[in-house]
Design an enzyme around this catalytic site. Structure first.
Site, PDB file in Angstrom:
ATOM      1  N   ASN A  13       0.944  -1.135  -0.003  1.00 14.07           N
ATOM      2  CA  ASN A  13      -0.051   0.068  -0.170  1.00 14.07           C
ATOM      3  C   ASN A  13       0.843   1.390   0.115  1.00 14.07           C
ATOM      4  OD1 ASN A  13      -2.095   1.885   0.264  1.00 14.07           O
ATOM      5  ND2 ASN A  13      -2.357   1.400   2.543  1.00 14.07           N
ATOM      6  N   TRP A  14       1.044   1.680  -1.153  1.00  9.98           N
ATOM      7  CA  TRP A  14       1.711   2.876  -1.197  1.00  9.98           C
ATOM      8  C   TRP A  14       1.242   4.105  -0.684  1.00  9.98           C
ATOM      9  CZ3 TRP A  14       3.463   2.650  -7.199  1.00  9.98           C
ATOM     10  CH2 TRP A  14       4.148   1.617  -7.322  1.00  9.98           C
ATOM     11  N   LYS A  15      -0.039   4.228  -0.332  1.00  4.44           N
ATOM     12  CA  LYS A  15      -0.709   5.398   0.236  1.00  4.44           C
ATOM     13  C   LYS A  15      -0.593   6.631  -0.664  1.00  4.44           C
ATOM     14  CE  LYS A  15       0.208   3.303   5.044  1.00  4.44           C
ATOM     15  NZ  LYS A  15       0.173   3.607   6.075  1.00  4.44           N
ATOM     16  N   HIS A  99      -9.597   0.996   5.007  1.00  9.49           N
ATOM     17  CA  HIS A  99      -8.436   1.391   5.669  1.00  9.49           C
ATOM     18  C   HIS A  99      -8.456   2.201   6.746  1.00  9.49           C
ATOM     19  CE1 HIS A  99      -4.285   2.585   6.424  1.00  9.49           C
ATOM     20  NE2 HIS A  99      -3.756   1.539   5.709  1.00  9.49           N
ATOM     21  N   GLU A 101      -6.842   4.716   7.919  1.00  7.53           N
ATOM     22  CA  GLU A 101      -6.639   5.990   7.711  1.00  7.53           C
ATOM     23  C   GLU A 101      -7.993   6.743   7.028  1.00  7.53           C
ATOM     24  OE1 GLU A 101      -2.903   5.432   5.415  1.00  7.53           O
ATOM     25  OE2 GLU A 101      -2.062   5.034   7.243  1.00  7.53           O
ATOM     26  N   GLU A 171      -5.421  -4.614  10.804  1.00  6.27           N
ATOM     27  CA  GLU A 171      -4.271  -3.695  11.018  1.00  6.27           C
ATOM     28  C   GLU A 171      -4.763  -3.013  12.042  1.00  6.27           C
ATOM     29  OE1 GLU A 171      -2.646  -2.509   6.958  1.00  6.27           O
ATOM     30  OE2 GLU A 171      -4.402  -1.421   7.237  1.00  6.27           O
ATOM     31  N   GLY A 177       2.253   2.489  10.734  1.00  8.60           N
ATOM     32  CA  GLY A 177       3.156   3.452  10.414  1.00  8.60           C
ATOM     33  C   GLY A 177       3.887   3.931  11.652  1.00  8.60           C
ATOM     34  N   SER A 217       3.410  -2.199  10.242  1.00  7.20           N
ATOM     35  CA  SER A 217       4.867  -1.960  10.524  1.00  7.20           C
ATOM     36  C   SER A 217       5.532  -3.336  10.174  1.00  7.20           C
ATOM     37  CB  SER A 217       5.286  -1.459  12.062  1.00  7.20           C
ATOM     38  OG  SER A 217       4.696   0.036  11.910  1.00  7.20           O
ATOM     39  N   GLY A 238       2.591  -0.984   4.242  1.00  3.26           N
ATOM     40  CA  GLY A 238       2.625   0.471   3.986  1.00  3.26           C
ATOM     41  C   GLY A 238       4.107   0.942   3.574  1.00  3.26           C
ATOM     42  N   GLY A 239       4.866   1.269   4.592  1.00  2.00           N
ATOM     43  CA  GLY A 239       6.314   1.910   4.731  1.00  2.00           C
ATOM     44  C   GLY A 239       7.237   1.165   3.919  1.00  2.00           C
TER      45      GLY A 239
HETATM   46  C1  PEP Z   1      -0.939   0.119   5.898  1.00  2.00           C
HETATM   47  O1  PEP Z   1      -0.725   1.321   5.538  1.00  2.00           O
HETATM   48  O2  PEP Z   1      -1.837  -0.660   5.643  1.00  2.00           O
HETATM   49  C2  PEP Z   1       0.210  -0.430   6.783  1.00  2.00           C
HETATM   50  C3  PEP Z   1       0.248  -1.577   7.393  1.00  2.00           C
HETATM   51  O3  PEP Z   1       1.387   0.565   6.893  1.00  2.00           O
HETATM   52  P1  PEP Z   1       2.779   0.440   7.512  1.00  2.00           P
HETATM   53  O4  PEP Z   1       3.268  -0.899   7.067  1.00  2.00           O
HETATM   54  O5  PEP Z   1       3.465   1.517   7.172  1.00  2.00           O
HETATM   55  O6  PEP Z   1       2.564   0.431   9.232  1.00  2.00           O
END
Ligand code: PEP
Length: 264
Positions: A13-15, A99, A101, A171, A177, A217, A238-239
């Site tokens: 997930n590049w957001k 999600h 966010e 999640e 994040g 994470s 994500g990251g």
């Molecule tokens: C996400 O955005 O779904 C996520 C899990 O982000 P991160 O891996 O950065 O915590």
């Protein structure tokens, strides 16, 4: 992970990261470094503006492309929204729905998440349904109750025969994040609870076929331990998905884990 009944899935997930002009370089770097993905479904989730370009760049490679969001409405006067038929028309195969966010920053409610899940399925795509508790809810001892409620509401009205096309991403909000990953035990227990809840609604055969991902994470170092949990079938990343090397390490961990199960 138990790939006897379900497929491993790793989604990046590049957001709201990466410019459209940076996609070509990412894909050019990804493809030669991508481990053979027969045993693991790899999904890239770019911003809307880069979707078409990413789909073209990855066509024929076996890597799927997902949208990060979708409108609950199929068409009409909804300025700024993107509909499921539009996503399907350009070749998106999956959509992230609900999600945290979107829930936190854009006020997305459980019933809206449910309508989005239904529209994604109706238009032949596969929803990756995100659920998870905040730190405050976990501290209050109400994490399972909330996650179970989010799951049931999101799946309301989903026909049993469509459940094979649904993936759930657990999640925990406090882990997204933040660099603070859930322990393998915490994540594994919650994913097991999610599978039990699916079993209660749809029965054992469907419950064991649904891929349940962990997100929060996840990185190349902690992925093997998380993916070794029997009810964690992959990850939403994500990251760590923004760096090709890190993302490929997680995919390799998923492939290794699924290979272990095949040997059993
Ligand atoms: C996400 O955005 O779904 C996520 C899990 O982000 P991160 O891996 O950065 O915590």
């Amino acid at each position: 992970m138990n790939t006897k009944y379900r497929r491993a899935i790793i989604g990046g997930n590049w957001k709201m990261n990466l410019l459209p002009s940076e996609i070509k370089a990412y894909v050019k770097k990804l493809l030669p470094n991508l481990p053979p993905t027969r045993d693991c479904e790899v999904i890239i989730c770019p911003s809307f503006i880069s979707l078409g370009q990413t789909i073209s760049a990855l066509r024929g490679t076996g890597v799927a492309v997902a949208a990060q969001n979708v409108s609950e409405f199929p068409s009409g006067a909804y300025t700024g929204e993107v509909s499921a038929p539009q996503l399907s028309d350009i070749g998106a195969t999956h959509v992230i729905v609900g999600h945290s966010e979107r829930r936190i920053y854009f006020g997305e409610k459980d019933l809206t998440v449910n309508r989005k899940v239904l529209t994604v399925l109706e238009h032949g795509m596969r929803p990756i349904v995100c659920i998870g508790e905040s730190g405050a809810i976990r501290d209050a001892g109400a994490a399972e109750e909330l996650v179970s409620f989010q799951l049931k509401t999101a799946l309301h009205g989903v026909a049993p025969q469509k459940m094979r096309r649904v993936a759930i991403a657990y999640e925990p909000v406090w882990a997204i994040g933040t660099g603070k990953t859930a322990t393998a035990q915490q994540a594994g227990d919650m994913c097991a609870m999610i599978r039990t809840s699916i079993r209660k609604i749809y029965g054992a055969r469907i419950a064991r076929s649904v891929s349940i991902l962990y997100g929060g994470s996840m990185n190349g170092d902690n992925a093997p331990e998380l993916l070794a949990q029997p009810d964690i079938d992959g990850g939403l990343i994500g990251g760590a998905s923004l760096k090709v090397e890190d993302f490929c390490r997680i995919i390799s961990a998923a492939i290794e884990e699924s290979a272990k199960i095949y040997k059993e």
